[in-house]
Design an enzyme around this catalytic site. Sequence first.
Site, PDB file in Angstrom:
ATOM      1  N   LYS A 257      91.460 128.622  25.825  1.00  0.00           N
ATOM      2  CA  LYS A 257      90.373 129.463  26.335  1.00  0.00           C
ATOM      3  C   LYS A 257      89.461 129.949  25.191  1.00  0.00           C
ATOM      4  O   LYS A 257      88.285 130.207  25.404  1.00  0.00           O
ATOM      5  CB  LYS A 257      90.983 130.643  27.114  1.00  0.00           C
ATOM      6  CG  LYS A 257      90.000 131.506  27.858  1.00  0.00           C
ATOM      7  CD  LYS A 257      89.689 130.990  29.252  1.00  0.00           C
ATOM      8  CE  LYS A 257      88.361 131.564  29.733  1.00  0.00           C
ATOM      9  NZ  LYS A 257      88.316 132.127  31.021  1.00  0.00           N
ATOM     10  N   ARG A 258      90.037 130.050  24.012  1.00  0.00           N
ATOM     11  CA  ARG A 258      89.234 130.432  22.842  1.00  0.00           C
ATOM     12  C   ARG A 258      88.054 129.501  22.631  1.00  0.00           C
ATOM     13  O   ARG A 258      87.027 129.876  22.084  1.00  0.00           O
ATOM     14  CB  ARG A 258      90.110 130.353  21.575  1.00  0.00           C
ATOM     15  CG  ARG A 258      90.658 131.632  21.071  1.00  0.00           C
ATOM     16  CD  ARG A 258      91.332 131.439  19.720  1.00  0.00           C
ATOM     17  NE  ARG A 258      92.128 130.203  19.651  1.00  0.00           N
ATOM     18  CZ  ARG A 258      91.766 129.116  18.996  1.00  0.00           C
ATOM     19  NH1 ARG A 258      90.664 129.098  18.293  1.00  0.00           N
ATOM     20  NH2 ARG A 258      92.521 128.026  18.999  1.00  0.00           N
TER      21      ARG A 258
END
Length: 494
Positions: A257-258
């Site tokens: 998700k980063r």
Amino acid sequence: MEKREVRVRYAPSPTGKLHVGGVRTALFNWLFARKHGGTFVLRIEDTDLERSTEESVEQLERSLRWIGLDWDEGPEVGGPYGPYRQTERLEVYRAAAQRLLEKGAAYYDFATTEELARFRERARAEGRSPIYTGGEYREMDPEEALRRVRSGEPHTIRFKTPREGQTIVEDVIRGPVTFENENIEDFVLMKSTGTPTYNFAAAVDDAAMEISHVIRGDDHLSNTPRQILIYRALGHELPAFAHVPQVLGPDRKKLSKRHGAASVEDFAEQGYLPEALFNYLALLGAGYAADEEIFSPQELAERFRLEKVSGNPAIFDVQKLTAINAVYLRRKSPEELAMMAAPLLAERGVATKEELERDMERLTRIMELLRERISLTTEIPDAIGYFYGGTLEYAPDEFEKQFGKEFVRENLPELRDRLAALTEWTADEIERCVRGLAAEKEKGARHLIHPLRFATTGRTVSAGLFETMELIGRERCLRRMDNVLQKLRARDLL
Ligand code: GLU
């Protein structure tokens, strides 16, 4: 060897959202099955009761369906090798464990946590590898072991790994990979809770479900020799193995998700279409020529070659995905786009649901005009918001720039009145009117077009102005022009 019928499986553990790496593995399985007229099985590996959730099962299935994958056998659809959830198959693993015990290929292990720690410590002290090889239990008299089991003593069932030789994984993608058996511990098959470990359940099921090709993430490569040992001990023919490399972000770290988005749901929320994500992921690291980009699932299946899949990690390129998404958006009919746009616009408060539904024809025409300018569905509210609503906010600097010129200020009121007087509000009539006034004043039409665009849309760039104004509507355009004139008057500029 007789050619086996192609049966492949995707076997997720329902412990979270469907990651892009996972769905790509699922896709490769699906493409391979479709190419060979085989069977694609979905198996839910939910024996880790602490981490598995019902919500994740639903989420995984929803994501798979969203991207366009259907399974021939699995939960809901059923099939001759069911059930397809491992928690419903515990008897199968217990029976398989019994067979291995009877054959002497597995044994009951009564070692406590402390004993295991001591075993490892001693091995280290004596300069041996600290892998567990069963201690006294590996060769314990089976009658004695059974007696202790019956008396209720906690135990696991471990595999009696051969202490010599090698186990070779013949991988379709990376070729033979050799593991020394002496480095493989006597691994647990059945935990003390009576549930199977991943390796045992997966191998038993792959055999029972007659899986011909195990295509999975390469994070499982080190598990494969254990599964091969189980297969052999149970007397089953081995499937082919293909370990698919991971999907990494541009920084070569596992996509997360980063990096912006990592799960199928993230991509859906960010405005990607399922067909585009399907197309992009099916190409990613699959060894097709780079210039071949847009393919239907059927075309992708025809072209898919498991042995062509790259053995290197795949680097996720969000720009490429976005470009593919834009192509799929453009391929949609204006009607389809309008149907997609309406809920997004309502959700963002651009217009009410009723207002949108009352005039779907207008929304359809707006989408037709603007579809070339949109790459993601989430861009729709910003891209077409100005076709709805009343007066606009104008960026002060740009307002100055557009309306600072003498000529514009002198002619804007006249332009407004002439537009108001048009008998028909069509792109052609609007154009004739604007060009006519400019010609009378012996000026290029652009001197009027740019400020008019800014007045009616609030932007300096748009699709063709006259068609845009027709679709914005007469009343809204005039109201916005009046708003500008009022502002100019307030500043004593008119
Ligand atoms: N349940 C395993 C996972 O989600 C599947 C591994 C396999 O395909 O064998 O990683």
